[in-house]
Design an enzyme around this catalytic site. Sequence first.
Site, PDB file in Angstrom:
ATOM      1  N   SER A  41       3.363   2.371   5.193  1.00 47.74           N
ATOM      2  CA  SER A  41       2.955   3.864   5.072  1.00 47.74           C
ATOM      3  C   SER A  41       1.254   3.591   5.091  1.00 47.74           C
ATOM      4  O   SER A  41       0.575   3.346   4.307  1.00 47.74           O
ATOM      5  CB  SER A  41       2.991   4.288   3.714  1.00 47.74           C
ATOM      6  OG  SER A  41       2.592   5.375   3.448  1.00 47.74           O
ATOM      7  N   TRP A  93       0.676  -1.198  -0.095  1.00 45.39           N
ATOM      8  CA  TRP A  93       0.276  -0.073  -0.076  1.00 45.39           C
ATOM      9  C   TRP A  93       1.175   1.352   0.036  1.00 45.39           C
ATOM     10  O   TRP A  93       2.062   1.338   0.792  1.00 45.39           O
ATOM     11  CB  TRP A  93      -0.814   0.064   1.224  1.00 45.39           C
ATOM     12  CG  TRP A  93      -2.301  -0.279   0.967  1.00 45.39           C
ATOM     13  CD1 TRP A  93      -2.875  -1.528   1.034  1.00 45.39           C
ATOM     14  CD2 TRP A  93      -3.456   0.742   1.019  1.00 45.39           C
ATOM     15  NE1 TRP A  93      -4.208  -1.335   0.626  1.00 45.39           N
ATOM     16  CE2 TRP A  93      -4.527  -0.035   0.673  1.00 45.39           C
ATOM     17  CE3 TRP A  93      -3.455   1.978   0.873  1.00 45.39           C
ATOM     18  CZ2 TRP A  93      -5.929   0.249   0.628  1.00 45.39           C
ATOM     19  CZ3 TRP A  93      -4.980   2.645   0.693  1.00 45.39           C
ATOM     20  CH2 TRP A  93      -6.103   1.832   0.561  1.00 45.39           C
ATOM     21  N   PHE A 149      -1.748  -3.854   7.709  1.00 46.73           N
ATOM     22  CA  PHE A 149      -2.230  -4.626   8.598  1.00 46.73           C
ATOM     23  C   PHE A 149      -1.246  -6.080   8.529  1.00 46.73           C
ATOM     24  O   PHE A 149      -1.364  -6.817   9.659  1.00 46.73           O
ATOM     25  CB  PHE A 149      -3.535  -4.727   8.304  1.00 46.73           C
ATOM     26  CG  PHE A 149      -4.343  -5.474   9.498  1.00 46.73           C
ATOM     27  CD1 PHE A 149      -4.691  -6.838   9.409  1.00 46.73           C
ATOM     28  CD2 PHE A 149      -4.770  -4.812  10.856  1.00 46.73           C
ATOM     29  CE1 PHE A 149      -5.339  -7.547  10.389  1.00 46.73           C
ATOM     30  CE2 PHE A 149      -5.548  -5.495  11.760  1.00 46.73           C
ATOM     31  CZ  PHE A 149      -5.670  -6.879  11.659  1.00 46.73           C
ATOM     32  N   GLU A 150      -1.130  -6.385   7.370  1.00 46.98           N
ATOM     33  CA  GLU A 150      -0.390  -7.807   6.985  1.00 46.98           C
ATOM     34  C   GLU A 150       1.037  -7.855   7.646  1.00 46.98           C
ATOM     35  O   GLU A 150       1.725  -8.798   7.457  1.00 46.98           O
ATOM     36  CB  GLU A 150      -0.767  -8.212   5.566  1.00 46.98           C
ATOM     37  CG  GLU A 150      -2.035  -8.508   5.161  1.00 46.98           C
ATOM     38  CD  GLU A 150      -2.982  -7.537   4.972  1.00 46.98           C
ATOM     39  OE1 GLU A 150      -2.503  -6.324   4.518  1.00 46.98           O
ATOM     40  OE2 GLU A 150      -4.155  -7.767   5.668  1.00 46.98           O
ATOM     41  N   HIS A 158     -10.937   4.005   9.388  1.00 48.38           N
ATOM     42  CA  HIS A 158     -10.179   2.457   9.105  1.00 48.38           C
ATOM     43  C   HIS A 158      -8.814   2.785   9.558  1.00 48.38           C
ATOM     44  O   HIS A 158      -8.051   1.987   9.734  1.00 48.38           O
ATOM     45  CB  HIS A 158     -10.443   2.383   7.693  1.00 48.38           C
ATOM     46  CG  HIS A 158      -9.868   0.899   7.347  1.00 48.38           C
ATOM     47  ND1 HIS A 158      -8.929   0.666   6.254  1.00 48.38           N
ATOM     48  CD2 HIS A 158     -10.170  -0.377   7.913  1.00 48.38           C
ATOM     49  CE1 HIS A 158      -8.825  -0.463   6.478  1.00 48.38           C
ATOM     50  NE2 HIS A 158      -9.446  -1.180   7.246  1.00 48.38           N
TER      51      HIS A 158
HETATM   52  N1  LIG Z   1      -5.608   2.442   3.972  1.00 53.93           N
HETATM   53  C1  LIG Z   1      -4.385   1.664   4.076  1.00 53.93           C
HETATM   54  C2  LIG Z   1      -4.122   0.402   4.153  1.00 53.93           C
HETATM   55  N2  LIG Z   1      -5.308  -0.342   4.153  1.00 53.93           N
HETATM   56  C3  LIG Z   1      -5.237  -1.774   4.239  1.00 53.93           C
HETATM   57  C4  LIG Z   1      -4.681  -2.539   5.222  1.00 53.93           C
HETATM   58  O1  LIG Z   1      -3.671  -2.386   5.812  1.00 53.93           O
HETATM   59  C5  LIG Z   1      -5.061  -3.921   5.032  1.00 53.93           C
HETATM   60  O2  LIG Z   1      -4.215  -4.670   3.924  1.00 53.93           O
HETATM   61  C6  LIG Z   1      -6.409  -4.407   4.550  1.00 53.93           C
HETATM   62  O3  LIG Z   1      -7.279  -3.838   5.557  1.00 53.93           O
HETATM   63  C7  LIG Z   1      -6.633  -6.105   4.346  1.00 53.93           C
HETATM   64  O4  LIG Z   1      -6.451  -6.599   5.709  1.00 53.93           O
HETATM   65  N3  LIG Z   1      -2.959  -0.094   4.558  1.00 53.93           N
HETATM   66  C8  LIG Z   1      -1.811   0.566   4.241  1.00 53.93           C
HETATM   67  O5  LIG Z   1      -0.699   0.019   4.560  1.00 53.93           O
HETATM   68  N4  LIG Z   1      -1.956   2.041   4.187  1.00 53.93           N
HETATM   69  C9  LIG Z   1      -3.065   2.592   3.964  1.00 53.93           C
HETATM   70  O6  LIG Z   1      -3.021   3.978   3.909  1.00 53.93           O
HETATM   71  C1  LIG Z   2      -5.533   3.872   6.177  1.00 45.52           C
HETATM   72  C2  LIG Z   2      -6.781   3.301   5.472  1.00 45.52           C
HETATM   73  O1  LIG Z   2      -7.360   2.339   5.585  1.00 45.52           O
HETATM   74  C3  LIG Z   2      -7.561   4.577   4.625  1.00 45.52           C
HETATM   75  O2  LIG Z   2      -6.422   5.149   3.832  1.00 45.52           O
HETATM   76  C4  LIG Z   2      -8.718   3.982   3.864  1.00 45.52           C
HETATM   77  O3  LIG Z   2      -9.462   5.155   3.111  1.00 45.52           O
HETATM   78  P1  LIG Z   2     -10.860   5.484   3.770  1.00 45.52           P
HETATM   79  O4  LIG Z   2     -10.887   5.472   5.232  1.00 45.52           O
HETATM   80  O5  LIG Z   2     -11.368   6.485   2.887  1.00 45.52           O
HETATM   81  O6  LIG Z   2     -11.626   4.361   3.384  1.00 45.52           O
END
Ligand SMILES: Nc1c(NC[C@H](O)[C@H](O)[C@H](O)CO)[nH]c(=O)[nH]c1=O
Ligand SMILES: CC(=O)[C@@H](O)COP(=O)(O)O
Length: 165
Positions: free
Chosen positions: A90, A31, A66-67, A98
Amino acid sequence: MATEGKNLSTYDKNTIPNAEDFRFGIVVSEWNDNITEALYDGAYQALIENGVDPKKIARWNVPGSFELVYGCKKMQESFDMLDAIIAIGSVIQGETKHFDFVCQGVTQGIKDLNVQNDTPIIFCVLTDDNMQQSIDRSGGKHGNKGTEAAVAAIKMAQLRKDSRF
Ligand SMILES: Nc1c(NC[C@H](O)[C@H](O)[C@H](O)CO)[nH]c(=O)[nH]c1=O
Ligand SMILES: CC(=O)[C@@H](O)COP(=O)(O)O
């Protein structure tokens, strides 16, 4: 002192232990890969500059921050000879909460792995309000947090070694 007051890329090489015998793992989130690849480059270059053999640096990718927890756990289990692991991610605030849950999950998860297992994991996860803050901290005006993380990894690898005497 906030990042605003310091450059993440500056360090005193005289304070860095000899890292030539250490083995490192790096787990990289996909990401915001413009940011995470810059963080990886900073970390990798700092390890090399401090004597680490490129053949002693292992890299795995995961889908998102998250992973990183699972990826770092499996790296701890799979490579018992690693001296430290760097988790690179990042996370950038979006429209919803979220961001909060991802940041909390990766933070607590990596903390738990440091407590439960022997190989230290360095927290190189940016948690920013916007992309500009991330750019500034991955080789921009505030330096590169990947460099800072590599220095921390070398120091923690040495602490782990010293604790075994
Ligand atoms: N929004 C961002 C994410 N979201 C994805 C989660 O980390 C995860 O992969 C998903 O929820 C599936 O389990 N991840 C980032 O690293 N950075 C972001 O801004
Ligand atoms: C950190 C996140 O998961 C975020 O960037 C996802 O964006 P949103 O809150 O607009 O769904």
